[in-house]
Design a protein around this motif. Structure first.
Motif, PDB file in Angstrom:
ATOM      1  N   ARG A 170     -28.939   5.207   0.779  1.00 28.37           N
ATOM      2  CA  ARG A 170     -28.419   5.015   2.122  1.00 28.37           C
ATOM      3  C   ARG A 170     -27.287   3.997   2.059  1.00 28.37           C
ATOM      4  NH1 ARG A 170     -32.855   1.623   1.522  1.00 28.37           N
ATOM      5  NH2 ARG A 170     -32.507  -0.500   2.304  1.00 28.37           N
ATOM      6  N   PRO A 171     -26.398   3.997   3.034  1.00 24.14           N
ATOM      7  CA  PRO A 171     -25.346   2.969   3.044  1.00 24.14           C
ATOM      8  C   PRO A 171     -25.953   1.575   3.188  1.00 24.14           C
ATOM      9  CG  PRO A 171     -24.811   4.775   4.522  1.00 24.14           C
ATOM     10  CD  PRO A 171     -26.241   4.982   4.114  1.00 24.14           C
ATOM     11  N   GLY A 267     -23.199   6.910   1.175  1.00 24.98           N
ATOM     12  CA  GLY A 267     -21.919   6.679   1.833  1.00 24.98           C
ATOM     13  C   GLY A 267     -20.726   6.696   0.910  1.00 24.98           C
ATOM     14  N   ASP A 306     -14.622   9.636   3.902  1.00 31.23           N
ATOM     15  CA  ASP A 306     -15.164   8.989   5.099  1.00 31.23           C
ATOM     16  C   ASP A 306     -16.629   8.643   4.833  1.00 31.23           C
ATOM     17  OD1 ASP A 306     -16.274   8.310   7.520  1.00 31.23           O
ATOM     18  OD2 ASP A 306     -15.395   9.958   8.639  1.00 31.23           O
ATOM     19  N   PRO A 307     -16.956   7.350   4.659  1.00 29.88           N
ATOM     20  CA  PRO A 307     -18.342   6.978   4.335  1.00 29.88           C
ATOM     21  C   PRO A 307     -19.371   7.511   5.320  1.00 29.88           C
ATOM     22  CG  PRO A 307     -16.883   5.112   3.972  1.00 29.88           C
ATOM     23  CD  PRO A 307     -16.060   6.183   4.633  1.00 29.88           C
ATOM     24  N   ALA A 308     -19.049   7.519   6.607  1.00 26.68           N
ATOM     25  CA  ALA A 308     -20.008   8.017   7.598  1.00 26.68           C
ATOM     26  C   ALA A 308     -20.247   9.516   7.421  1.00 26.68           C
ATOM     27  CB  ALA A 308     -19.505   7.722   9.008  1.00 26.68           C
ATOM     28  N   ALA A 311     -22.434  10.018   4.293  1.00 25.57           N
ATOM     29  CA  ALA A 311     -23.839   9.693   4.528  1.00 25.57           C
ATOM     30  C   ALA A 311     -24.523  10.793   5.332  1.00 25.57           C
ATOM     31  CB  ALA A 311     -23.951   8.352   5.242  1.00 25.57           C
ATOM     32  N   ALA A 312     -23.829  11.325   6.340  1.00 25.35           N
ATOM     33  CA  ALA A 312     -24.416  12.394   7.147  1.00 25.35           C
ATOM     34  C   ALA A 312     -24.644  13.652   6.316  1.00 25.35           C
ATOM     35  CB  ALA A 312     -23.508  12.701   8.331  1.00 25.35           C
TER      36      ALA A 312
END
Length: 334
Positions: A170-171, A267, A306-308, A311-312
């Motif tokens: 996880r980030p 992420g 894009d880290p977000a 992660a998604a």
């Protein structure tokens, strides 16, 4: 509830995606109430593979394996590997007239060519013979299915993806421990993983290597600027991922690459060659880049990732989802 027997020549203490996939799948099936028996090499005498000493091949007496399968009375048999245990369980099923499923995890033809100069054709001929007797052959990606079909595999092919432990991957906040950007490799430190393509990149920042293997000492001497951290697992592995800025996957021979989805879940955008696995996973710029020039892939991943979004995407790869795929792909022995 079903009784599921899994035969595998790859098991602990090996640290790789095959072991992680099979062990986690067995655990989830048990949580769901199924009874799972894993026929694996630690129960038998074994010998080290000459050019791969960390891996040991079981040398069991056939009768011991047959008795174990017979006593378990499985509803489903899954043969995960093409080694001695896989061959013995395959022989038992064929002799009994039982159906079974298999899975294609490892590019042994390419590995044997790289490590021992064995031509591709005899190994692929053996693998076709092994898997074509199965009621179902499971593969992780569409590109691998297409490739194996083109190579003449005739067994019905079904998809079996992979998962991520989202409690670990996880980030997290990024420590300022190394000059940035931090480029991370996680996996076996061996020449068939093509790790040297990563280490020789002329790129600013820090190269981190998590893992171990027969090439580590040589590569540490050759690339003193890189930081070799050895094996990490659990929280320590999750922290290593999250501390980086980009994940570099230089392999051209993996069939999936669990480390790729672990990186995404942490992420991290991914930079890789356009090979099986990455081309199925890194499908848009926000997730990273695939390119025949690995340095270009790294630069693109760092600029557009894009880290977000990473992660998604990584969070969509759950072990529950892929274990459901696995179970639905199994064929009854009768």
């Amino acid at each position: 509830m079903a009784r599921v027997l899994i035969a595998t020549d790859a098991w602990h203490p090996q640290v790789n995606g095959v072991v992680r996939s099979l062990d986690t799948t067995a655990q989830v099936l048990r949580q769901w109430g199924h009874t799972v028996e894993v026929v694996e090499p630690t129960a038998f005498a074994s010998v080290a593979v000459p050019f791969y000493p960390e891996i040991r091949l079981a040398i069991p007496r056939p009768g011991r394996v047959y008795d174990r399968v017979r006593r378990f009375r499985p509803d489903h048999v899954h043969i995960a590997t093409e080694g001695p245990l896989g061959l013995l369980v395959r022989h038992f099923c064929r002799r009994r007239g039982w159906n079974f499923s298999t899975s294609y995890h490892t590019r042994f033809p390419e590995y044997l060519k790289e490590l021992a100069r064995v031509p591709l054709w005899p190994t692929y001929r053996f693998l076709r013979w092994f898997h074509d007797a199965a009621g179902t052959m499971m593969v992780a990606t569409p590109s691998l299915e297409k490739e194996l079909t083109a190579r003449g595999f005739r067994a019905p092919i079904r998809r079996w993806s992979r998962g991520v432990d989202l409690g670990i991957f996880r980030p997290r906040p990024k420590p300022e421990a190394y000059p940035r950007p931090v480029m991370l490799y996680v996996g076996r430190v061996s020449h068939e993983k093509n790790i040297e393509d990563f280490l020789k990149l002329d790129a600013p920042g820090t190269k981190l290597v998590v893992g171990d293997g027969p090439a580590r000492a040589e590569l540490e001497r050759k690339y003193p600027a890189a930081i070799f951290l050895g094996y990490r697992k659990g929280e320590a592995l999750g922290e290593a991922y999250a501390a980086a800025d980009v994940f570099v996957f230089p392999s051209r021979t993996d069939t999936f690459g669990i480390v790729v989805i672990e990186a995404l879940a942490s992420g991290l955008p991914v930079a890789a060659y356009p090979a099986t696995g990455p081309i199925d996973i890194i499908t848009r710029d926000a997730l990273g880049a695939v390119d025949q020039d690995l340095g270009t892939a790294v630069r693109r991943a760092l600029s557009a990732g894009d880290p977000a979004a990473c992660a998604a995407e990584g969070a969509s790869y759950t072990w529950e989802r892929c274990t459901r795929q696995f179970f639905e792909n199994l064929v009854p022995v009768g």
